[in-house]
Design a protein around this motif. Structure first.
Motif, mmCIF file in Angstrom:
data_model
loop_
_atom_site.group_PDB
_atom_site.id
_atom_site.type_symbol
_atom_site.label_atom_id
_atom_site.label_comp_id
_atom_site.label_asym_id
_atom_site.label_seq_id
_atom_site.Cartn_x
_atom_site.Cartn_y
_atom_site.Cartn_z
ATOM 1 N N UNK A 68 29.439 19.021 58.887
ATOM 2 C CA UNK A 68 30.452 19.107 57.850
ATOM 3 C C UNK A 68 30.852 17.690 57.459
ATOM 4 N N UNK A 69 30.722 17.345 56.184
ATOM 5 C CA UNK A 69 31.013 15.975 55.737
ATOM 6 C C UNK A 69 32.503 15.659 55.808
ATOM 7 N N UNK A 100 24.386 17.877 50.716
ATOM 8 C CA UNK A 100 25.104 18.740 49.796
ATOM 9 C C UNK A 100 26.535 18.239 49.671
ATOM 10 N N UNK A 101 27.334 18.902 48.835
ATOM 11 C CA UNK A 101 28.717 18.476 48.644
ATOM 12 C C UNK A 101 29.534 18.569 49.925
ATOM 13 N N UNK A 102 29.426 19.686 50.627
ATOM 14 C CA UNK A 102 30.271 19.923 51.790
ATOM 15 C C UNK A 102 29.593 19.596 53.116
ATOM 16 N N UNK A 103 28.258 19.716 53.169
ATOM 17 C CA UNK A 103 27.546 19.532 54.431
ATOM 18 C C UNK A 103 26.292 18.680 54.251
ATOM 19 N N UNK A 104 25.774 18.209 55.379
ATOM 20 C CA UNK A 104 24.496 17.507 55.394
ATOM 21 C C UNK A 104 23.609 18.178 56.432
ATOM 22 N N UNK A 105 22.359 18.454 56.066
ATOM 23 C CA UNK A 105 21.431 19.148 56.948
ATOM 24 C C UNK A 105 20.442 18.133 57.510
ATOM 25 N N UNK A 106 20.290 18.162 58.837
ATOM 26 C CA UNK A 106 19.377 17.269 59.537
ATOM 27 C C UNK A 106 18.285 18.089 60.205
ATOM 28 N N UNK A 124 24.071 28.771 56.083
ATOM 29 C CA UNK A 124 23.688 27.624 55.259
ATOM 30 C C UNK A 124 22.175 27.411 55.299
ATOM 31 N N UNK A 125 21.588 27.479 56.486
ATOM 32 C CA UNK A 125 20.144 27.258 56.612
ATOM 33 C C UNK A 125 19.338 28.350 55.918
ATOM 34 N N UNK A 126 19.814 29.598 55.978
ATOM 35 C CA UNK A 126 19.087 30.676 55.313
ATOM 36 C C UNK A 126 19.252 30.609 53.794
ATOM 37 N N UNK A 127 20.413 30.158 53.304
ATOM 38 C CA UNK A 127 20.629 29.995 51.858
ATOM 39 C C UNK A 127 19.646 28.979 51.269
ATOM 40 N N UNK A 128 19.324 27.957 52.032
ATOM 41 C CA UNK A 128 18.434 26.898 51.556
ATOM 42 C C UNK A 128 16.992 27.120 51.994
#
Length: 80
Positions: free
Chosen positions: A37-38, A20-26, A52-56
């Motif tokens: 956080x990028x 994503x723009x602000x973060x990367x999920x692994x 963040x995890x629940x939003x996605x």
């Protein structure tokens, strides 16, 4: 240790799920998630990570179970 050694290990242990723009999920091999956080390069924890995890839709949140109050358990202990 070679300079790129840590990066090689982290790629084997975790795979990138979403960038994503602000973060990367692994996703870890255990199935758990990590959010980085990028901008700062730091790993997110706690409520920020859960949000963040629940939003996605990667995790589901459940309501906490109600706790027993001491007043409810006291009469039961007196009977015994």
């Amino acid at each position: 240790m070679p300079s790129g050694f840590k990066k090689e290990i982290s790629k084997e242990v975790m795979k990138s799920i979403k960038k994503l723009d602000a973060v990367e999920i692994f996703q870890k091999r255990s199935g758990r998630y990590a959010v980085k956080n990028k901008k700062s390069g730091k790993w997110l924890q706690g409520e920020e990570k859960v949000k963040i995890l629940s939003e996605h839709k990667l995790i589901k949140l459940t309501a906490p179970k109600p706790k027993e109050t001491p007043a409810q358990t006291a009469p039961e202990a007196a009977k015994a």
